[in-house]
Structures are given as structure tokens and as C-alpha cells.
Design an enzyme around this catalytic site. Structure first.
Site, PDB file in Angstrom:
ATOM      1  N   TYR A   1       0.805  -1.219   0.000  1.00 38.72           N
ATOM      2  CA  TYR A   1       0.000   0.000   0.000  1.00 38.72           C
ATOM      3  C   TYR A   1       0.841   1.274   0.000  1.00 38.72           C
ATOM      4  CZ  TYR A   1      -3.814  -3.143   1.334  1.00 38.72           C
ATOM      5  OH  TYR A   1      -4.740  -4.147   1.370  1.00 38.72           O
TER       6      TYR A   1
ATOM      7  N   HIS B   1      -4.265   6.209  -1.434  1.00 37.30           N
ATOM      8  CA  HIS B   1      -4.872   6.259  -0.101  1.00 37.30           C
ATOM      9  C   HIS B   1      -3.840   6.550   0.986  1.00 37.30           C
ATOM     10  CE1 HIS B   1      -8.816   5.991   1.445  1.00 37.30           C
ATOM     11  NE2 HIS B   1      -8.862   4.746   1.846  1.00 37.30           N
TER      12      HIS B   1
ATOM     13  N   TYR C   1      -4.947  -0.257   9.730  1.00 32.12           N
ATOM     14  CA  TYR C   1      -5.668  -0.158   8.463  1.00 32.12           C
ATOM     15  C   TYR C   1      -6.659   1.002   8.552  1.00 32.12           C
ATOM     16  CZ  TYR C   1      -3.385  -4.364   6.885  1.00 32.12           C
ATOM     17  OH  TYR C   1      -2.418  -5.253   6.505  1.00 32.12           O
TER      18      TYR C   1
ATOM     19  N   ASN D   1      -9.750   1.734   7.989  1.00 31.31           N
ATOM     20  CA  ASN D   1     -11.092   1.716   8.591  1.00 31.31           C
ATOM     21  C   ASN D   1     -11.092   1.809  10.106  1.00 31.31           C
ATOM     22  OD1 ASN D   1     -11.704   1.262   5.946  1.00 31.31           O
ATOM     23  ND2 ASN D   1     -12.838  -0.630   6.260  1.00 31.31           N
TER      24      ASN D   1
ATOM     25  N   ASP E   1      -5.940  11.739   1.943  1.00 34.86           N
ATOM     26  CA  ASP E   1      -6.241  11.855   0.524  1.00 34.86           C
ATOM     27  C   ASP E   1      -7.669  12.345   0.335  1.00 34.86           C
ATOM     28  OD1 ASP E   1      -6.815   9.204   1.698  1.00 34.86           O
ATOM     29  OD2 ASP E   1      -7.692   8.768  -0.260  1.00 34.86           O
TER      30      ASP E   1
ATOM     31  N   ASN F   1     -13.266   6.546   5.089  1.00 36.42           N
ATOM     32  CA  ASN F   1     -13.407   5.649   6.235  1.00 36.42           C
ATOM     33  C   ASN F   1     -12.471   5.992   7.386  1.00 36.42           C
ATOM     34  OD1 ASN F   1     -15.437   4.151   4.998  1.00 36.42           O
ATOM     35  ND2 ASN F   1     -13.979   2.794   3.993  1.00 36.42           N
TER      36      ASN F   1
END
Length: 210
Positions: A15, A20, A69, A71, A96, A117
Site C-alpha cells: 500500500y 490512499h 488499516y 477503517n 487523501d 473511512n
């Protein structure tokens, strides 16, 4: 004044360069500029740096990248904020933003989560949405159904450079944020580059009579 600066993103090499993770890019750059290194801290579920001598700050400040993460970003933020008695108004979340083009950014306090999120969980875990946000534009794929895949892909080089340019520009406002001069920080971030001046008209050239 800001005491906790949080970059939102997802942990893991897969990632690292995705859209993101623009918030992580921002924190990484700031940590380099302040000559501190982020270290894992299980108590706060993230990578943390304590900065004792940040320009403009009246005391220590904290840099944080949640490793929960996206969320569950609020789990990390709330753990650190509660322990050090940092209020939502003293927190900056860098993230972002789909609704801004690459190369654009906005700075504001409070508001909704816009479907983000990470912001949604921060709001839920802190019990308030009154934290500051630095929104780094990444553009929109054009269709809502494509958003999930879009934010988890690497941007083209030109788009990445546009985001990096915004990040670099925003650092000029960090000292103002730490001083609590939020209106000045907002003006600095939203300032448009000066328009180039039109060239001066050249004096007519005398031509010899024929």
C-alpha cells in the site's frame, strides 16, 4: 494549536505508494524535516514520533501513522490523544481527498467524513469531528463504483509529483499550526501563486528614413 499530527493510510509495502496513503507520505516528509524517526508503539497501535523542539510549539508534539488499516484509524488516534489529554481541536488529520484534483489541497476544521473511512472512524472514536483536516487532492475516477480500486492503486508519476508538490508547500504552514495561528496557516496553504507580470511594452525602434 496542533499537538498531534496524524497521517492516514494503510500499513504494508503493497500500500506504500497508493493514493490512499497520501497522509503517510506527508508524515514521512515532516519526520525527515524535523529529524525524528517514527517507531512502532503497541499502546497506540501505530508508528509514533515525539518531537520535543518543533519550531513554534510550546511543548512536545506527536506524529502518528496508525497501523490499524484505514477503517480503524480512530482506534490509534484516540488511544494516543486520550493518554496525553489532547483534544480533537488540537489534532490535524492529513488524508487523501477524491474531490480535489492532484496538485490541490484544502485546510479546514471539522465537517463530515465525505465517505472517507479513516475520518469516519476518527470521528466515532474521538466522539467529535472537530479536528483539523489537511485534504490532499488525488482526483476522482469518475464513477463511484471505481473508487475503492482507484484509491488503492499507485498514481501515475505526474500525479504523484503534483501531490508531493502540495505536501512540500504545506510544510510552510506547520509552524503556524503549532503556534495556534490557524487563520495564518489557512491563508498560507490556500495562497495562490502570484500571476506572472505581463512583459513591459518595448519602446518603438526608430527606423532610418528611406
Amino acid at each position: 494549536m496542533i499537538k498531534l499530527m496524524v497521517g492516514l493510510g494503510n500499513p504494508g509495502a503493497e500500500y506504500e505508494d497508493t493514493r490512499h496513503n497520501a497522509g503517510f507520505w506527508w508524515i514521512d516528509g515532516l519526520a525527515r524535516g524535523l529529524k525524528v524517526s517514527l517507531q512502532p508503539d503497541k499502546a497506540y497501535h501505530g508508528l509514533v514520533a515525539r518531537v520535543s523542539n518543533a519550531p513554534g510549539a510550546s511543548g512536545p508534539i506527536w506524529l502518528l501513522e496508525p497501523m490499524t488499516y484505514m477503517n480503524l484509524s480512530g482506534k490509534s488516534v484516540a488511544a494516543l490523544a486520550r493518554f496525553f489529554k489532547i483534544s480533537p481541536e488540537e489534532i490535524l488529520a492529513v488524508h487523501d481527498e477524491l474531490d480535489l484534483a492532484p496538485g490541490e489541497m484544502k485546510f479546514k476544521k471539522g465537517g463530515g467524513d465525505g465517505g472517507h473511512n479513516g475520518l469516519r472512524d476518527m470521528r466515532a472514536q474521538l466522539g467529535s469531528g472537530d479536528f483539523w483536516r489537511l485534504r490532499l487532492g488525488i482526483g476522482h475516477p469518475g464513477h463511484k463504483a471505481e473508487v475503492a480500486g482507484y484509491v488503492l492503486r499507485k498514481p501515475p508519476l505526474a500525479e504523484r509529483q503534483a501531490v508531493e508538490d502540495c505536501i512540500e508547500k504545506s510544510y510552510a504552514a506547520v509552524e503556524l499550526m503549532l503556534r495556534g495561528e490557524m487563520d495564518k496557516a489557512l491563508a498560507k496553504i490556500h495562497a495562490k501563486p502570484p500571476r506572472p507580470k505581463p512583459p513591459k511594452p518595448q519602446p518603438p525602434v526608430d527606423t532610418p528614413a528611406s
